[in-house]
Scaffold this motif. Structure first.
Motif, PDB file in Angstrom:
ATOM      1  N   LYS A 167      -7.170  59.082  -8.223  1.00 10.64           N
ATOM      2  CA  LYS A 167      -5.921  59.670  -7.791  1.00 10.64           C
ATOM      3  C   LYS A 167      -4.968  59.552  -8.830  1.00 10.64           C
ATOM      4  CE  LYS A 167      -3.030  59.699  -3.884  1.00 10.64           C
ATOM      5  NZ  LYS A 167      -2.539  59.002  -2.606  1.00 10.64           N
ATOM      6  N   GLU A 168      -4.823  58.171  -9.441  1.00  8.39           N
ATOM      7  CA  GLU A 168      -3.879  57.884 -10.219  1.00  8.39           C
ATOM      8  C   GLU A 168      -3.988  58.713 -11.561  1.00  8.39           C
ATOM      9  OE1 GLU A 168      -2.353  53.594 -11.150  1.00  8.39           O
ATOM     10  OE2 GLU A 168      -3.971  53.971 -12.756  1.00  8.39           O
ATOM     11  N   SER A 169      -5.209  59.008 -12.185  1.00  5.36           N
ATOM     12  CA  SER A 169      -5.359  59.603 -13.462  1.00  5.36           C
ATOM     13  C   SER A 169      -5.085  61.143 -13.352  1.00  5.36           C
ATOM     14  CB  SER A 169      -6.911  59.358 -13.924  1.00  5.36           C
ATOM     15  OG  SER A 169      -7.795  60.143 -13.010  1.00  5.36           O
ATOM     16  N   ARG A 170      -5.156  61.535 -12.234  1.00  7.06           N
ATOM     17  CA  ARG A 170      -4.845  62.938 -11.962  1.00  7.06           C
ATOM     18  C   ARG A 170      -3.716  63.176 -11.758  1.00  7.06           C
ATOM     19  NH1 ARG A 170      -7.503  67.401 -10.224  1.00  7.06           N
ATOM     20  NH2 ARG A 170      -6.159  69.097  -8.944  1.00  7.06           N
ATOM     21  N   LYS A 171      -2.656  62.155 -10.932  1.00  7.71           N
ATOM     22  CA  LYS A 171      -1.428  62.405 -11.039  1.00  7.71           C
ATOM     23  C   LYS A 171      -0.744  62.397 -11.986  1.00  7.71           C
ATOM     24  CE  LYS A 171       2.466  60.213  -8.607  1.00  7.71           C
ATOM     25  NZ  LYS A 171       2.877  59.036  -7.616  1.00  7.71           N
ATOM     26  N   HIS A 209     -10.120  64.200 -13.041  1.00  6.37           N
ATOM     27  CA  HIS A 209     -10.831  64.126 -11.885  1.00  6.37           C
ATOM     28  C   HIS A 209     -11.700  62.738 -11.977  1.00  6.37           C
ATOM     29  CE1 HIS A 209     -14.462  65.107 -14.590  1.00  6.37           C
ATOM     30  NE2 HIS A 209     -13.778  66.029 -14.765  1.00  6.37           N
ATOM     31  N   ILE A 210     -10.931  61.653 -12.380  1.00  5.65           N
ATOM     32  CA  ILE A 210     -11.455  60.334 -12.603  1.00  5.65           C
ATOM     33  C   ILE A 210     -11.229  59.704 -11.171  1.00  5.65           C
ATOM     34  CG2 ILE A 210     -11.262  58.224 -13.716  1.00  5.65           C
ATOM     35  CD1 ILE A 210     -11.276  59.539 -16.214  1.00  5.65           C
ATOM     36  N   ILE A 217      -3.530  54.353 -21.132  1.00  5.30           N
ATOM     37  CA  ILE A 217      -4.762  54.722 -21.052  1.00  5.30           C
ATOM     38  C   ILE A 217      -5.148  56.010 -20.680  1.00  5.30           C
ATOM     39  CG2 ILE A 217      -7.152  54.088 -20.306  1.00  5.30           C
ATOM     40  CD1 ILE A 217      -6.279  50.953 -20.185  1.00  5.30           C
ATOM     41  N   TRP A 218      -4.646  56.698 -19.577  1.00  4.99           N
ATOM     42  CA  TRP A 218      -4.853  57.831 -19.237  1.00  4.99           C
ATOM     43  C   TRP A 218      -4.048  58.721 -20.030  1.00  4.99           C
ATOM     44  CZ3 TRP A 218      -8.337  56.795 -16.168  1.00  4.99           C
ATOM     45  CH2 TRP A 218      -8.393  55.874 -15.204  1.00  4.99           C
ATOM     46  N   ALA A 271     -15.129  72.882 -19.987  1.00  9.60           N
ATOM     47  CA  ALA A 271     -15.038  72.025 -18.683  1.00  9.60           C
ATOM     48  C   ALA A 271     -13.332  71.583 -18.421  1.00  9.60           C
ATOM     49  CB  ALA A 271     -15.921  71.031 -18.616  1.00  9.60           C
ATOM     50  N   VAL A 272     -13.366  71.382 -17.086  1.00 11.53           N
ATOM     51  CA  VAL A 272     -11.919  70.643 -16.674  1.00 11.53           C
ATOM     52  C   VAL A 272     -11.725  69.358 -17.309  1.00 11.53           C
ATOM     53  CG1 VAL A 272     -10.475  69.615 -14.883  1.00 11.53           C
ATOM     54  CG2 VAL A 272     -11.992  71.807 -14.544  1.00 11.53           C
ATOM     55  N   PRO A 273     -10.653  68.982 -17.918  1.00 12.76           N
ATOM     56  CA  PRO A 273     -10.522  67.597 -18.828  1.00 12.76           C
ATOM     57  C   PRO A 273     -10.880  66.575 -17.648  1.00 12.76           C
ATOM     58  CG  PRO A 273      -8.754  69.119 -19.004  1.00 12.76           C
ATOM     59  CD  PRO A 273      -9.561  70.072 -18.197  1.00 12.76           C
TER      60      PRO A 273
END
Length: 304
Positions: free
Chosen positions: A62-66, A59-60, A20-21, A53-55
């Motif tokens: 911690k898991e999505s950013r990683k 910034h949703i 999903i990410w 803008a930043v995708p």
């Protein structure tokens, strides 16, 4: 009625969550515009990158950013074209880019040799941050038209051979039929790649740079550019040597596309490679609601 929140997302298998990410990583067109930084002491040529803008996936949580940081890299948005000491300090400004799906669109270019120098600097992780993983680059047809070979003069197009040797990760070089205001757009994130407009009976197909004449001219110059190198020079020789040394190297190719202003997230590619961009999506219009006559209040008839 507002959509209900999905509170069971954390209970999904990790493989599904990561999928999903990744689906949230939508392709963008990164504008690269050549300009001069001028002070009282010096003038420095720089490329200014802008992508909006930043995708959102960064910034949703911690898991999505990683997961996103596995695909995105932090590149300098104000990088000097030439590697030389100046009195102007380098800018700390940077942007996120995912070169698996993002396209670097150079709306203008300086001298071609200087452009190659900039691409080498950008592709170095310690300097530009791109780490040599750039896959899709684009140039407007009007710029390429000005670089056309002149009889009796050395061709400037041979520098493309040097470019792909320096950056063998490049898959597509896009010829952009651009009649938009993207070059000076404040919000570049609202633009996306699209198929060129169909050519009409009068030979036109979307402004001055979308005509049949322009498309035929670009096709004639670039259709067999890498498969059948023509001419002589160090750049072509370096290309041939690299090709012979790497027989499994997939040669980059040219493709003609357009850029259009579309609704947010209505990207033409949907994360697909640019050679599989579908036709422009047609969104269904909402149906008009009609009053239910059985429940409507009837006004009393006026007396005769």
């Amino acid at each position: 009625m507002a959509p209900k929140a999905f509170h069971c997302f954390r209970k999904l298998p990790i493989e599904l969550r990561l999928r999903i990410w990744n689906l949230m990583m939508v392709p963008r067109v990164i504008r690269a515009k050549w300009d001069n930084d001028v002070t009282e002491r010096d003038i420095v040529q720089v490329y200014i990158l802008a992508a909006g803008a930043v995708p959102q996936v960064l910034h949703i949580c911690k898991e999505s950013r990683k997961e996103a940081k596995r695909k995105y890299c932090f590149i300098k948005s104000h990088l000097q074209i030439l590697d030389r000491k100046t009195s102007i300090p380098s800018s700390p400004k940077s942007i996120w880019a995912n070169f698996d799906i993002d396209t670097l669109y150079f709306v203008n270019i300086p001298a071609v040799v200087n452009f190659l120098s900039y691409m080498r600097r950008l592709s170095k992780k310690k300097i530009g941050g791109a780490d040599k993983n750039i896959k899709y680059i684009a140039f407007p047809a009007c710029v390429l038209d000005r670089l056309r070979p002149i009889p009796g003069m050395p061709s400037k197009f041979t520098n493309f051979y040097r470019l792909v040797v320096d950056l063998p990760s490049i898959k597509k070089i896009i010829i952009m039929l651009d009649n938009s205001k993207f070059e000076d757009e404040k919000y570049p994130e609202y633009y996306s790649l699209s198929r060129p407009q169909p050519i009409g009976k009068n030979g036109r197909g979307g402004g001055r740079w979308g005509s049949k004449g322009v498309r035929d001219k670009m096709s004639a110059m670039f259709d067999d550019f890498f498969t059948n190198p023509k001419g002589e020079g160090n750049d072509i020789e370096a290309f041939k040597k690299y090709k012979d040394k790497h027989p499994d190297w997939v040669l980059p190719s040219f493709i003609i596309l357009s850029i259009t202003k579309t609704p947010k997230h209505d990207y033409a590619g949907d994360g697909l490679p640019v050679d599989k961009i579908p036709k422009k999506r047609v969104t269904a219009r909402p149906k008009k609601t009609t009053k239910n006559l059985t429940t409507a209040k009837l006004r009393p008839a006026k007396p005769q």
